[in-house]
Scaffold this motif. Structure first.
Motif, mmCIF file in Angstrom:
data_model
loop_
_atom_site.group_PDB
_atom_site.id
_atom_site.type_symbol
_atom_site.label_atom_id
_atom_site.label_comp_id
_atom_site.label_asym_id
_atom_site.label_seq_id
_atom_site.Cartn_x
_atom_site.Cartn_y
_atom_site.Cartn_z
ATOM 1 N N GLY A 52 0.825 -1.200 0.000
ATOM 2 C CA GLY A 52 0.000 0.000 0.000
ATOM 3 C C GLY A 52 0.857 1.247 0.000
ATOM 4 N N HIS A 53 0.738 2.055 -1.030
ATOM 5 C CA HIS A 53 1.456 3.322 -1.232
ATOM 6 C C HIS A 53 2.881 3.106 -1.731
ATOM 7 C CE1 HIS A 53 -1.741 5.861 0.281
ATOM 8 N NE2 HIS A 53 -1.867 5.042 1.315
ATOM 9 N N GLY A 54 3.761 2.545 -0.918
ATOM 10 C CA GLY A 54 5.134 2.294 -1.367
ATOM 11 C C GLY A 54 5.879 3.552 -1.785
ATOM 12 N N VAL A 59 -0.761 -0.597 -9.469
ATOM 13 C CA VAL A 59 -2.192 -0.368 -9.653
ATOM 14 C C VAL A 59 -2.491 1.037 -9.139
ATOM 15 C CG1 VAL A 59 -2.873 -2.797 -9.478
ATOM 16 C CG2 VAL A 59 -2.761 -1.409 -7.405
ATOM 17 N N VAL A 60 -3.483 1.683 -9.719
ATOM 18 C CA VAL A 60 -3.884 3.027 -9.306
ATOM 19 C C VAL A 60 -5.091 2.913 -8.387
ATOM 20 C CG1 VAL A 60 -4.711 5.286 -10.077
ATOM 21 C CG2 VAL A 60 -3.019 4.040 -11.433
ATOM 22 N N SER A 61 -5.029 3.596 -7.249
ATOM 23 C CA SER A 61 -6.134 3.538 -6.290
ATOM 24 C C SER A 61 -6.416 4.929 -5.735
ATOM 25 C CB SER A 61 -5.820 2.566 -5.157
ATOM 26 O OG SER A 61 -5.779 1.233 -5.624
ATOM 27 N N SER A 62 -7.556 5.041 -5.041
ATOM 28 C CA SER A 62 -7.994 6.368 -4.579
ATOM 29 C C SER A 62 -7.970 6.536 -3.066
ATOM 30 C CB SER A 62 -9.393 6.685 -5.119
ATOM 31 O OG SER A 62 -10.294 5.625 -4.885
ATOM 32 N N ASP A 63 -7.648 5.475 -2.323
ATOM 33 C CA ASP A 63 -7.386 5.538 -0.886
ATOM 34 C C ASP A 63 -8.603 6.018 -0.082
ATOM 35 O OD1 ASP A 63 -5.857 5.164 1.364
ATOM 36 O OD2 ASP A 63 -4.749 7.027 1.191
ATOM 37 N N LEU A 117 -1.735 14.577 1.619
ATOM 38 C CA LEU A 117 -1.119 14.301 2.913
ATOM 39 C C LEU A 117 0.358 14.717 2.937
ATOM 40 C CD1 LEU A 117 -2.846 10.913 3.815
ATOM 41 C CD2 LEU A 117 -3.433 13.225 4.561
ATOM 42 N N LYS A 118 0.741 15.506 1.954
ATOM 43 C CA LYS A 118 1.994 16.264 1.951
ATOM 44 C C LYS A 118 3.254 15.422 1.871
ATOM 45 C CE LYS A 118 1.916 20.370 3.821
ATOM 46 N NZ LYS A 118 1.338 21.183 2.725
ATOM 47 N N LEU A 119 3.197 14.319 1.123
ATOM 48 C CA LEU A 119 4.421 13.586 0.804
ATOM 49 C C LEU A 119 5.098 14.160 -0.434
ATOM 50 C CD1 LEU A 119 3.399 9.867 1.474
ATOM 51 C CD2 LEU A 119 4.942 11.292 2.833
ATOM 52 N N VAL A 120 4.318 14.744 -1.340
ATOM 53 C CA VAL A 120 4.857 15.305 -2.572
ATOM 54 C C VAL A 120 3.940 16.435 -3.020
ATOM 55 C CG1 VAL A 120 3.623 13.636 -4.030
ATOM 56 C CG2 VAL A 120 5.700 14.740 -4.910
ATOM 57 N N ALA A 121 4.513 17.492 -3.557
ATOM 58 C CA ALA A 121 3.705 18.635 -4.008
ATOM 59 C C ALA A 121 3.390 18.536 -5.501
ATOM 60 C CB ALA A 121 4.429 19.943 -3.699
ATOM 61 N N ASP A 122 4.426 18.341 -6.300
ATOM 62 C CA ASP A 122 4.278 18.240 -7.756
ATOM 63 C C ASP A 122 4.316 16.764 -8.110
ATOM 64 O OD1 ASP A 122 4.632 18.180 -10.524
ATOM 65 O OD2 ASP A 122 5.915 19.960 -10.551
ATOM 66 N N LEU A 123 3.225 16.253 -8.671
ATOM 67 C CA LEU A 123 3.135 14.816 -8.918
ATOM 68 C C LEU A 123 4.112 14.329 -9.980
ATOM 69 C CD1 LEU A 123 -0.693 14.292 -8.521
ATOM 70 C CD2 LEU A 123 1.122 13.403 -7.051
ATOM 71 N N ASN A 149 -1.267 10.923 -1.601
ATOM 72 C CA ASN A 149 0.111 11.271 -1.280
ATOM 73 C C ASN A 149 0.362 12.769 -1.385
ATOM 74 O OD1 ASN A 149 1.489 8.280 -2.875
ATOM 75 N ND2 ASN A 149 0.552 8.554 -0.879
ATOM 76 N N GLN A 150 -0.326 13.423 -2.318
ATOM 77 C CA GLN A 150 -0.152 14.870 -2.448
ATOM 78 C C GLN A 150 -0.861 15.616 -1.318
ATOM 79 O OE1 GLN A 150 -2.344 17.345 -5.279
ATOM 80 N NE2 GLN A 150 -0.383 17.907 -6.218
#
Length: 512
Positions: free
Chosen positions: A385-387, A439-443, A417-423, A414-415
């Motif tokens: 999950g996430h990785g 896989v793409v997910s929406s959490d 929750l402030k792990l990354v700003a620019d995807l 992830n954006q």
């Protein structure tokens, strides 16, 4: 556990050789002019490595791919690149995007990472659930809310005002719009104001995030609401062209108006029965399964008890229960290694309990929880999950690739929750180029002001994939959601066949 990872020797000053033998490094030979054929070969090699790079496309798919590329190039040429914006600001602009509109229509397969109390858009919770009879509300001393359904006035909670019947408050207010907006704001992180100012740090956004789940708790755990909530969640994913769902579920006790409660087995049985009813109503929806989750703030004894119960539930409900996971903020919770004795119980008993661990949802390096990625693989997790931290762990990355352990990428989460700003800087951009299982997910879509999966697919396709990703990338990501699901092989084949029919119809509709 011994992990053997070998790389071919590389001469000093030479690049490692991958698939092509034609580029032989030499420290003495200098070509007078670069060979265009070598450049073409390298470009072909890179393109074939990425997610979808080896997907063969029909003529109709190639035409759609050409159209999609033109649309994406127009998106990239905008003055403001939307995946570089905070999603809360970008959302109204994404809604107008032709790429997003096409992705809405695309059969996306399944969503494999979504949480139980954030499946359904908060508008439904407010307009439907809070207008039901016997709904009480109290206001906490830290400016939050709590809800409870009760046949009579409930007992007061610590640090909360006296309970008030919500319909009485609305009647006194006359115009309930402001109250409804206030309730809605407490159920989601989404804000129309400046999100960077509203959530200046990870601590700030996670505090609000966890508070919103507590607000929803008393609403969703009311047994009649719980059934309707889950059914509505399936309907919202189905409306976004999702045919299969795997829910991370706490399996909470649910309660009736008289205060009586139902145990986890009742909750899991309700998931099973509502899923069966929804599939009967919508035969082209394939189904849903549940991953039982426990908060990582538990102690060792509590985790052992939860794993014991998970094994029993897995045995009693194998058709609906997929496995087990830990949830909660990774940076503030206990590590997987802390729970190693509890997590080893199934193997010691000879019991199969698949794990689907959240791991690497952190931007810290060298901490105990940063090792969760390695520990998840030691415990044979089925997916990650996430990785987000995977690039910082080359052994874990290589091992997950070799084992086919897919990473559940949740770009909007992830954006926000402030792990990354620019995807474009998200680690999964590299994983996509390397063809790593993804896989793409929406959490938690309700928390982020979304529903379904199309927004996350947009951010993954345009932001993570850039101009390199194409229709083949989208096709493989959709197929991955079935390939890496918890479905048994024979069911997976049936799901593939169902998805393929929808995909072919989608491609035909886009090529009138």
């Amino acid at each position: 556990m011994e992990v053997e990872l070998q790389r071919p020797p590389v001469a000093a000053g030479c690049m490692p050789l991958l698939l092509l033998p034609l580029l032989l490094c030499s420290v003495t030979r200098v070509l007078p002019f670069p060979d265009p054929s070598q450049r073409e070969a390298l470009m072909h090699q890179e393109n074939s490595m990425q997610v979808g790079g080896r997907v063969l496309m029909s003529e109709a798919e190639q035409r759609l791919d050409a159209r999609l590329r033109r649309l994406k190039e127009e998106e990239a040429a905008r003055a403001v690149f939307l995946p570089a914006m905070h999603f809360f600001k970008a959302r109204p602009l994404i809604r107008k995007s032709p790429v997003y509109n096409l992705l809405q229509k695309m059969p996306k397969g399944g969503v494999l990472h979504v949480h139980d109390f954030s499946m359904v858009a908060v508008e439904w919770l407010v307009s439907n659930v809070t207008y039901r009879p016997h709904c009480y509300i109290c206001f906490t001393d830290d400016h939050s809310l709590r809800f409870l359904f009760s046949a009579g006035t409930p007992k007061d909670l610590p640090r909360c005002s006296t309970w008030a019947l919500l319909e009485t408050l609305r009647a006194k207010a006359g115009n309930s719009t402001q109250l409804d907006h206030s309730i809605m704001a407490n159920l989601t992180l989404f804000t129309g104001e400046d999100p960077e100012a509203a959530y200046p740090s990870q601590d700030a956004v996670w505090s609000r995030f966890e508070q919103a789940f507590l607000v929803a708790w008393g609403l969703v755990t009311h047994a009649p609401v719980f059934r309707d909530y889950y059914h509505t969640g399936l309907a919202q994913f189905y409306a976004d062209n999702i045919m299969y769902v795997e829910v991370r579920a706490l399996l909470p006790e649910t309660y009736e108006l008289d205060g009586s409660t139902h145990d986890r087995a009742w909750t899991l049985k309700t998931y099973r029965d509502v899923t069966a009813r929804f599939v009967a109503q919508n035969p082209d929806f394939f189904g849903a399964r549940v991953i039982f989750t426990v908060h990582r703030g538990a102690n060792a004894a509590q985790m052992a008890e939860a794993v014991e119960e998970a094994m029993k539930l897995q045995s009693a409900f194998p058709e609906i229960m997929a496995g087990f996971d830990l949830v909660g903020r990774e940076d503030r919770g206990r590590s997987l290694w802390y729970f190693r004795e509890a997590l080893s119980l199934p193997a010691e008993r000879g019991v199969t309990l698949p794990y689907y661990f959240h791991a690497g949802e952190t931007d810290l390096q060298g901490t105990e929880v940063d090792l969760n990625l390695l520990d998840a693989l030691i415990f044979n997790t089925s997916r990650i999950g996430h990785g987000f931290a995977l690039l910082r762990h080359p052994v874990a990355k290589e091992l997950s690739r070799k084992r086919g352990v897919a990473v559940e990428v949740c770009p909007i989460s992830n954006q926000v929750l402030k792990l990354v700003a620019d995807l474009r800087n998200h680690p999964a951009a590299t994983l996509m180029l390397e063809g790593h299982p993804l896989v793409v997910s929406s959490d938690d879509p309700a928390m982020f002001g979304t529903s379904g999966l199309s927004y996350d697919f947009y951010e993954a396709f345009v932001g993570l994939g850039g101009l390199s990703s194409n229709l083949g990338s989208l096709k493989e990501l959709a197929m991955n959601s079935i390939r890496y699901s918890s479905l048994a092989p024979e069911l997976r084949e049936k799901a593939f066949a169902l998805w393929q029919r929808h995909w072919d119809a989608f491609v035909a509709e886009q090529n009138p």
